[in-house]
Design a protein around this motif. Structure first.
Motif, PDB file in Angstrom:
ATOM      1  N   VAL A 291       0.441  -1.547  -0.264  1.00 20.77           N
ATOM      2  CA  VAL A 291      -0.317  -0.209   0.152  1.00 20.77           C
ATOM      3  C   VAL A 291       0.972   1.816   0.087  1.00 20.77           C
ATOM      4  N   LEU A 292       2.008   1.249   0.518  1.00 19.68           N
ATOM      5  CA  LEU A 292       3.029   2.756   0.914  1.00 19.68           C
ATOM      6  C   LEU A 292       4.346   2.124  -0.076  1.00 19.68           C
ATOM      7  N   GLN A 293       4.519   3.249  -0.568  1.00 17.56           N
ATOM      8  CA  GLN A 293       6.056   2.796  -1.096  1.00 17.56           C
ATOM      9  C   GLN A 293       7.412   3.335  -0.145  1.00 17.56           C
ATOM     10  N   TRP A 294       8.163   2.924   0.050  1.00 20.01           N
ATOM     11  CA  TRP A 294       9.475   3.392   0.940  1.00 20.01           C
ATOM     12  C   TRP A 294      11.051   3.395  -0.177  1.00 20.01           C
ATOM     13  N   ALA A 295      12.330   4.129   1.384  1.00 24.34           N
ATOM     14  CA  ALA A 295      13.593   3.781   0.726  1.00 24.34           C
ATOM     15  C   ALA A 295      13.793   2.565  -0.062  1.00 24.34           C
ATOM     16  N   GLN A 296      13.533   1.333   0.329  1.00 27.06           N
ATOM     17  CA  GLN A 296      13.856   0.076   0.051  1.00 27.06           C
ATOM     18  C   GLN A 296      13.254  -0.069  -1.698  1.00 27.06           C
ATOM     19  N   HIS A 297      12.008   0.776  -1.827  1.00 28.84           N
ATOM     20  CA  HIS A 297      11.548   0.168  -3.006  1.00 28.84           C
ATOM     21  C   HIS A 297      12.479   1.293  -4.798  1.00 28.84           C
TER      22      HIS A 297
ATOM     23  N   LEU B  13      -0.482  11.545  -1.573  1.00 30.81           N
ATOM     24  CA  LEU B  13      -0.715  10.787  -2.562  1.00 30.81           C
ATOM     25  C   LEU B  13       0.189  11.405  -3.720  1.00 30.81           C
ATOM     26  N   PRO B  14       1.576  10.693  -4.759  1.00 33.89           N
ATOM     27  CA  PRO B  14       2.072  11.295  -4.876  1.00 33.89           C
ATOM     28  C   PRO B  14       1.054  11.243  -6.833  1.00 33.89           C
ATOM     29  N   ASP B  15       0.890  12.548  -7.364  1.00 32.34           N
ATOM     30  CA  ASP B  15       0.568  12.824  -7.838  1.00 32.34           C
ATOM     31  C   ASP B  15       1.689  13.425  -9.482  1.00 32.34           C
ATOM     32  N   HIS B  16       2.917  13.662  -8.810  1.00 34.14           N
ATOM     33  CA  HIS B  16       3.564  14.057  -9.586  1.00 34.14           C
ATOM     34  C   HIS B  16       4.689  14.354  -8.261  1.00 34.14           C
ATOM     35  N   ASP B  17       5.969  15.324  -9.644  1.00 30.30           N
ATOM     36  CA  ASP B  17       7.445  15.314  -8.341  1.00 30.30           C
ATOM     37  C   ASP B  17       7.039  16.294  -7.062  1.00 30.30           C
TER      38      ASP B  17
ATOM     39  N   GLU C 228       5.583  22.024  13.354  1.00 30.12           N
ATOM     40  CA  GLU C 228       6.811  22.186  13.782  1.00 30.12           C
ATOM     41  C   GLU C 228       7.316  21.234  14.404  1.00 30.12           C
ATOM     42  N   ASP C 229       6.379  20.248  15.066  1.00 34.76           N
ATOM     43  CA  ASP C 229       6.874  18.383  15.531  1.00 34.76           C
ATOM     44  C   ASP C 229       6.660  17.720  14.401  1.00 34.76           C
ATOM     45  N   VAL C 230       6.493  18.287  12.987  1.00 31.68           N
ATOM     46  CA  VAL C 230       6.132  16.555  12.279  1.00 31.68           C
ATOM     47  C   VAL C 230       8.541  15.843  11.833  1.00 31.68           C
ATOM     48  N   SER C 231       7.821  15.006  11.869  1.00 28.22           N
ATOM     49  CA  SER C 231       9.034  14.363  11.580  1.00 28.22           C
ATOM     50  C   SER C 231       9.359  12.997  10.550  1.00 28.22           C
ATOM     51  N   ALA C 232       9.861  12.223  10.201  1.00 25.78           N
ATOM     52  CA  ALA C 232      10.016  11.562   8.496  1.00 25.78           C
ATOM     53  C   ALA C 232       8.694  10.727   9.735  1.00 25.78           C
ATOM     54  N   ASP C 233       8.770  10.075  10.804  1.00 26.40           N
ATOM     55  CA  ASP C 233       7.626   8.489  11.240  1.00 26.40           C
ATOM     56  C   ASP C 233       6.764   9.292  11.045  1.00 26.40           C
ATOM     57  N   LYS C 234       5.921  10.064  11.434  1.00 26.43           N
ATOM     58  CA  LYS C 234       4.985  10.586  10.741  1.00 26.43           C
ATOM     59  C   LYS C 234       4.379  10.663   9.009  1.00 26.43           C
ATOM     60  N   LEU C 235       5.316  10.518   8.213  1.00 25.47           N
ATOM     61  CA  LEU C 235       5.193  10.878   7.231  1.00 25.47           C
ATOM     62  C   LEU C 235       4.920   9.455   6.439  1.00 25.47           C
ATOM     63  N   LYS C 236       4.006   9.165   5.166  1.00 25.16           N
ATOM     64  CA  LYS C 236       4.048   8.075   4.937  1.00 25.16           C
ATOM     65  C   LYS C 236       3.326   8.373   2.382  1.00 25.16           C
ATOM     66  N   MET C 237       3.949   7.748   2.452  1.00 21.69           N
ATOM     67  CA  MET C 237       3.024   7.864   0.716  1.00 21.69           C
ATOM     68  C   MET C 237       3.109   6.236   0.136  1.00 21.69           C
ATOM     69  N   TYR C 238       1.667   6.807  -0.775  1.00 19.44           N
ATOM     70  CA  TYR C 238       1.481   5.150  -1.491  1.00 19.44           C
ATOM     71  C   TYR C 238       1.755   5.379  -1.931  1.00 19.44           C
ATOM     72  N   HIS C 239       1.979   4.188  -2.586  1.00 14.42           N
ATOM     73  CA  HIS C 239       2.834   3.245  -3.561  1.00 14.42           C
ATOM     74  C   HIS C 239       2.407   3.559  -5.281  1.00 14.42           C
ATOM     75  N   PRO C 240       2.646   3.702  -5.674  1.00 17.53           N
ATOM     76  CA  PRO C 240       2.301   3.661  -7.363  1.00 17.53           C
ATOM     77  C   PRO C 240       1.494   2.491  -7.914  1.00 17.53           C
ATOM     78  N   ASP C 241       1.592   1.169  -7.825  1.00 19.78           N
ATOM     79  CA  ASP C 241       0.939   0.495  -7.982  1.00 19.78           C
ATOM     80  C   ASP C 241       0.320  -0.095  -7.581  1.00 19.78           C
ATOM     81  N   PHE C 242      -0.170   0.444  -6.139  1.00 21.39           N
ATOM     82  CA  PHE C 242      -1.470   0.239  -5.289  1.00 21.39           C
ATOM     83  C   PHE C 242      -2.757   1.567  -6.175  1.00 21.39           C
ATOM     84  N   ILE C 243      -2.346   2.732  -6.496  1.00 19.08           N
ATOM     85  CA  ILE C 243      -2.820   3.556  -7.342  1.00 19.08           C
ATOM     86  C   ILE C 243      -3.447   2.232  -8.159  1.00 19.08           C
ATOM     87  N   ARG C 244      -2.580   2.152  -9.505  1.00 22.29           N
ATOM     88  CA  ARG C 244      -2.939   1.573 -10.562  1.00 22.29           C
ATOM     89  C   ARG C 244      -3.585   0.747 -10.448  1.00 22.29           C
TER      90      ARG C 244
END
Length: 472
Positions: free
Chosen positions: A185-191, A327-331, A362-378
């Motif tokens: 469902v999500l993409q991350w560094a190792q993808h 939900l990444p639509d663009h760079d 102000e307290d946002v961190s990488a651990d609070k961020l996620k991004m859908y995998h384009p395979d999942f959207i397709r």
């Protein structure tokens, strides 16, 4: 002269959006579902047969609730920016079967059997394991290349031992042949690898990495390198309270929630998903106050902040438990995400020099961020919401709405899902949003197929895979 140019640009912009709107209305079918409309609330009734349902008729008794409906607006926060309607040339039905070792082609097959090793520790933070598998050849006519019904497959350990969750029920439902348990469902560094970039660059927009160079992907996705980034429910241990099943409330912004008094019920779930112009202050009694997952694209976020500011929208919800799901639509989505994770200004693009803390705190961190995998959207587009728009010149800008992605992501990650504020067959009885000061009709545009989505929610409710809130 400059005044004439500005006037000409304005008229051209309005005409372009109006043209897209009219085409969207023409392409929408009034009959998409093969089941009768369901009753209100969360009741479940057996159907004695199936029939095509007609468009609901406006209810006369609602005439005293709203002022006279204004003409449909040509603005919608999910519309792509002007200039984003470039499409690929229509491609023939050539065979598209790339032999990626870690992907499985399921264009004609159903969901494969669940091959997870259940003896492994539940709730482990060990990363998913890619499954080396050659794609299988599909029988019959091949799909056009832009469909790309070939997806990454990986083992993701279950977080719960829920005995009657969605994952165990879906195989026995009508959706068993569409549902893929092993799609990320999500993409991350190792993808991010060269091979994956080559494969996904074939697909534009939210459906792939088309138009995004490899170095940008490496630089941006490298910040998503922890278990919190590939697990949707990364803090389950803090929410479970001895529960065996994850319960998720997915809250849309539909006018059906106005006066519903469902706020406490929504907040009583383990997780609460919201999207786009989710205005909470002043509406807690109807929509609740918690937000654990906020889904958006950079485009819809910026449009929501411009469009809904007058009715109280100031940006994404801010709380310690809130996660932000891009939900990444663009760079521009990758660039904003990287800036938020690294506490730097956006380096280029439409949001250049903007401070992400303005949106995420102000307290946002990488651990609070996620991004859908384009395979999942397709995969969602191809298997759950394959619209007639894919047969038009606008096929490259069509995708499931942000709310639809959010709800279907919950379906793939939660054990129990309740949906509130989503479109139902009597949608004409309610304003577009629960926070509208006066009646605004729902707008239909070519980039989403809202009637098809409405039909899908009905079908998922009837199959007991979600509980859909409906009114009398």
């Amino acid at each position: 002269m400059a005044h004439r140019r500005r006037l000409g640009f304005f008229v051209g912009t309005v005409c372009s959006l109006l043209g897209v709107y009219i085409l969207g209305v023409i392409l929408e079918r009034p009959q998409f579902w093969s089941i009768p409309p369901l009753k209100h609330g969360f009741t479940q009734e057996a159907s004695g047969g199936s029939r095509d349902s007609e468009e609901p008729v406006d209810r006369k008794s609602n005439s005293d609730r709203w002022t006279h409906p204004p003409p449909a607006s040509t603005f919608h926060p999910e519309l792509p920016e002007l200039g984003a309607t470039q499409t690929l040339k229509t491609q023939g039905a050539t065979d598209f079967r790339p032999a990626w070792k870690n992907y499985v082609d399921l264009s004609k097959s159903g969901s494969r059997s669940d091959g997870m090793d259940r003896s492994r520790t539940r709730g482990s933070t060990k990363g998913p394991t890619l499954k080396p598998r050659q794609p299988t050849q599909a029988a019959g006519p091949t799909e056009p290349p832009f469909i790309g019904d070939t997806y990454m497959s990986e083992d993701i350990l279950p977080q719960t031992a829920c005995p009657d969750g969605i994952q165990s029920q879906v195989t026995e439902s009508e959706f068993g042949g569409k549902f893929l348990k092993h799609i990320p469902v999500l993409q991350w560094a190792q993808h991010v690898t060269r091979d994956q970039h080559q494969r996904l660059s074939r697909y534009p927009g939210a459906h792939g990495w088309g138009g995004i160079d490899y170095n940008t992907l490496v630089e941006t996705l490298s910040v998503l390198n922890s278990s919190a980034n590939w697990q949707m429910l990364d803090d389950w241990k803090d929410h479970r309270n001895k529960s065996e099943c994850t319960r998720c409330a997915v809250v849309g912004n539909g006018g059906i929630l106005k006066g519903s008094k469902k706020g406490k019920e929504i907040d009583d779930h383990h997780y609460v998903f919201r999207t786009n112009g989710a205005i909470i202050k002043g509406f807690e009694e109807d929509v609740g106050s918690r937000t654990t997952h906020y889904t958006f694209s950079t485009n819809t976020l910026m449009n929501s902040m411009r469009s809904y500011a007058t009715v109280g929208y100031r940006g994404p919800p801010l709380s310690k438990e809130t996660r932000y799901v891009f939900l990444p639509d663009h760079d521009r989505d990758y660039l904003l995400m990287k800036a938020a994770a690294t506490h730097t200004l956006v380096e280029r693009g439409p949001e250049q020099a903007k401070d992400p803390s303005k949106y995420f705190g102000e307290d946002v961190s990488a651990d609070k961020l996620k991004m859908y995998h384009p395979d999942f959207i397709r995969y969602l587009r191809n298997r759950f919401l394959r619209s007639n728009a894919l047969n038009t010149r606008y096929k490259d800008i069509y995708r499931p709405s942000t709310g639809a992605v959010m709800l279907l992501a919950a379906l793939h990650t939660c054990d129990k899902v309740s949906a509130y504020g989503f479109m139902t067959p009597d949608y004409k009885n309610y304003s577009d949003h629960y926070y509208d000061n006066s009646y605004h009709p729902v707008g239909f545009f070519i980039n989403h197929d809202l009637r098809m989505e409405m039909a899908l929610w009905q079908q998922l409710h009837q199959a007991r895979l979600i509980r859909l809130y409906m009114r009398k």
